[in-house]
Write a protein that holds these residues in place. Structure first.
Motif, mmCIF file in Angstrom:
data_model
loop_
_atom_site.group_PDB
_atom_site.id
_atom_site.type_symbol
_atom_site.label_atom_id
_atom_site.label_comp_id
_atom_site.label_asym_id
_atom_site.label_seq_id
_atom_site.Cartn_x
_atom_site.Cartn_y
_atom_site.Cartn_z
ATOM 1 N N GLN A 96 0.801 -1.219 0.000
ATOM 2 C CA GLN A 96 0.000 0.000 0.000
ATOM 3 C C GLN A 96 0.840 1.278 0.000
ATOM 4 N N THR A 97 2.054 1.227 0.559
ATOM 5 C CA THR A 97 2.883 2.430 0.602
ATOM 6 C C THR A 97 3.467 2.776 -0.761
ATOM 7 N N ASP A 98 3.774 1.768 -1.565
ATOM 8 C CA ASP A 98 4.326 2.018 -2.894
ATOM 9 C C ASP A 98 3.240 2.145 -3.964
ATOM 10 N N ALA A 99 2.000 1.823 -3.621
ATOM 11 C CA ALA A 99 0.923 1.858 -4.610
ATOM 12 C C ALA A 99 0.763 3.225 -5.284
ATOM 13 N N PRO A 100 0.802 4.347 -4.539
ATOM 14 C CA PRO A 100 0.647 5.642 -5.205
ATOM 15 C C PRO A 100 1.745 5.919 -6.235
ATOM 16 N N PHE A 101 2.966 5.442 -5.965
ATOM 17 C CA PHE A 101 4.071 5.656 -6.906
ATOM 18 C C PHE A 101 3.875 4.817 -8.170
ATOM 19 N N ALA A 102 3.364 3.607 -7.997
ATOM 20 C CA ALA A 102 3.085 2.769 -9.166
ATOM 21 C C ALA A 102 2.004 3.414 -10.027
ATOM 22 N N ARG A 103 0.962 3.913 -9.385
ATOM 23 C CA ARG A 103 -0.121 4.555 -10.133
ATOM 24 C C ARG A 103 0.364 5.819 -10.859
ATOM 25 N N ASP A 104 1.316 6.514 -10.225
ATOM 26 C CA ASP A 104 1.834 7.754 -10.799
ATOM 27 C C ASP A 104 2.894 7.487 -11.867
ATOM 28 N N GLY A 105 3.480 6.276 -11.835
ATOM 29 C CA GLY A 105 4.539 5.961 -12.785
ATOM 30 C C GLY A 105 5.837 6.690 -12.487
ATOM 31 N N HIS A 106 6.137 6.824 -11.209
ATOM 32 C CA HIS A 106 7.368 7.510 -10.822
ATOM 33 C C HIS A 106 7.890 6.896 -9.526
ATOM 34 N N ALA A 107 9.186 6.573 -9.508
ATOM 35 C CA ALA A 107 9.780 5.939 -8.332
ATOM 36 C C ALA A 107 9.826 6.906 -7.158
ATOM 37 N N PRO A 108 9.824 6.381 -5.934
ATOM 38 C CA PRO A 108 9.980 7.238 -4.759
ATOM 39 C C PRO A 108 11.321 7.972 -4.797
ATOM 40 N N PRO A 109 11.454 9.064 -4.064
ATOM 41 C CA PRO A 109 12.726 9.801 -4.050
ATOM 42 C C PRO A 109 13.847 8.955 -3.458
ATOM 43 N N ARG A 110 15.061 9.245 -3.887
ATOM 44 C CA ARG A 110 16.235 8.530 -3.396
ATOM 45 C C ARG A 110 16.795 9.229 -2.154
ATOM 46 N N ASP A 111 17.605 8.505 -1.407
ATOM 47 C CA ASP A 111 18.183 8.996 -0.156
ATOM 48 C C ASP A 111 19.138 10.158 -0.449
ATOM 49 N N THR A 112 18.837 11.324 0.096
ATOM 50 C CA THR A 112 19.668 12.500 -0.174
ATOM 51 C C THR A 112 20.892 12.581 0.733
ATOM 52 N N SER A 113 21.084 11.587 1.613
ATOM 53 C CA SER A 113 22.274 11.590 2.468
ATOM 54 C C SER A 113 23.517 11.145 1.706
ATOM 55 N N THR A 114 23.330 10.589 0.497
ATOM 56 C CA THR A 114 24.467 10.179 -0.323
ATOM 57 C C THR A 114 24.532 11.053 -1.575
ATOM 58 N N PHE A 115 25.749 11.295 -2.057
ATOM 59 C CA PHE A 115 25.919 12.113 -3.261
ATOM 60 C C PHE A 115 25.218 11.473 -4.450
ATOM 61 N N LEU A 116 25.381 10.134 -4.612
ATOM 62 C CA LEU A 116 24.769 9.462 -5.751
ATOM 63 C C LEU A 116 23.240 9.469 -5.650
ATOM 64 N N GLY A 117 22.724 9.419 -4.425
ATOM 65 C CA GLY A 117 21.281 9.520 -4.251
ATOM 66 C C GLY A 117 20.760 10.872 -4.692
ATOM 67 N N ARG A 118 21.480 11.927 -4.305
ATOM 68 C CA ARG A 118 21.079 13.269 -4.734
ATOM 69 C C ARG A 118 21.162 13.390 -6.248
ATOM 70 N N LEU A 119 22.197 12.793 -6.831
ATOM 71 C CA LEU A 119 22.354 12.830 -8.279
ATOM 72 C C LEU A 119 21.223 12.064 -8.965
ATOM 73 N N ALA A 120 20.852 10.901 -8.398
ATOM 74 C CA ALA A 120 19.782 10.087 -8.982
ATOM 75 C C ALA A 120 18.450 10.827 -8.974
ATOM 76 N N ASN A 121 18.240 11.649 -7.965
ATOM 77 C CA ASN A 121 16.984 12.408 -7.893
ATOM 78 C C ASN A 121 16.855 13.436 -9.014
ATOM 79 N N ARG A 122 17.978 13.798 -9.624
ATOM 80 C CA ARG A 122 17.941 14.774 -10.716
ATOM 81 C C ARG A 122 17.542 14.119 -12.040
ATOM 82 N N GLY A 123 17.695 12.797 -12.123
ATOM 83 C CA GLY A 123 17.390 12.096 -13.358
ATOM 84 C C GLY A 123 15.920 11.721 -13.446
ATOM 85 N N SER A 124 15.589 11.057 -14.524
ATOM 86 C CA SER A 124 14.221 10.588 -14.708
ATOM 87 C C SER A 124 14.060 9.227 -14.051
#
Length: 240
Positions: A96-124
């Motif tokens: 149920q927690t991931d259901a809204p993201f599936a319906r929206d067609g967009h993954a949840p945000p990535r962990d911003t505590s890591t540089f690569l996570g912040r970078l991943a959030n900038r992509g599609s």
């Protein structure tokens, strides 16, 4: 020599690699009446590999009557919309927690505590939006091939789950633990909460199973639980 399009993990349970070197796997559960449940669907581009895997099993997309997703990431849910259209399945089942993201067609945000996570959030992080027909929670038992129990292992996404097939003792780990070259927590940049993923993965050390079936990397059927518990123990020791 080419790799087989599907590998038998246990009776009526198959692993379908949808990326080279088993980097991404889909799992197929066959009911006594021949109907097929898919766990995860790979990427949008995975349809042909899924079809080939089903064909090796003596099945086709017409036999697929249920689709379960471990979480809402493009490499697991990306092929779901296309499969729903082709199979006529009314919608996927997902926590149920991931259901809204599936319906929206967009993954949840990535962990911003890591540089690569912040970078991943900038992509599609988008994938084709998915119709959700069923939302489940921790402790539910899905009526899949004799019983598929849901074990909430959040962190990779907040609604990430691992699934234990009770009749065969096969644990589908989802992305809680990977087996690409070796056991690991996977790529931190893909996680919504890195530390929570590392904590919740310990659930997998407490369950009883004989085969660990990873969505990234080959399955382990020789002392699988001991291998997972050993990895978790060593990972804890390294962090002290």
């Amino acid at each position: 020599m080419s790799k087989p399009a599907a590998l038998c993990v246990a009776p009526n349970l198959w692993r379908i690699p949808v990326a080279p070197f088993s980097f991404v796997n889909v799992y197929a559960f066959v009911e006594d009446d021949g109907q097929v449940t898919l766990v995860d669907t790979g990427m949008k581009s995975s349809a042909k590999r899924i079809e080939a895997g089903l064909a090796l099993m003596g099945k086709s997309v017409a036999d697929v009557t249920r689709i379960v997703l471990t979480h809402a990431h493009a490499d697991h849910a990306g092929g779901a919309a296309g499969l729903l259209e082709r199979t006529g399945v009314p919608g996927v089942a997902i926590h149920q927690t991931d259901a809204p993201f599936a319906r929206d067609g967009h993954a949840p945000p990535r962990d911003t505590s890591t540089f690569l996570g912040r970078l991943a959030n900038r992509g599609s992080n988008a994938f084709p939006a998915v119709v959700v027909a069923e939302e489940f929670v921790d402790g539910d038992v899905l009526p899949v091939a004799g019983g598929l129990s849901v074990h909430h292992t959040p962190g990779h996404t907040a609604g990430h789950v691992s699934l234990l097939h009770q009749p065969t003792g096969v644990l589908v780990t989802g992305d809680a633990i990977w087996n690409v070259r070796k056991l690991s927590y996977g790529v931190k940049a893909f996680c919504q909460d890195v530390k929570l993923n590392e904590r919740s993965a310990h659930v997998l050390g407490e369950l009883e199973y004989t085969v660990a079936a990873f969505t990234h990397g080959p399955h382990v059927s020789d002392q699988a639980r001991e291998a997972v518990r050993g990895y978790l123990r060593d990972a804890d020791a390294r962090q002290r």
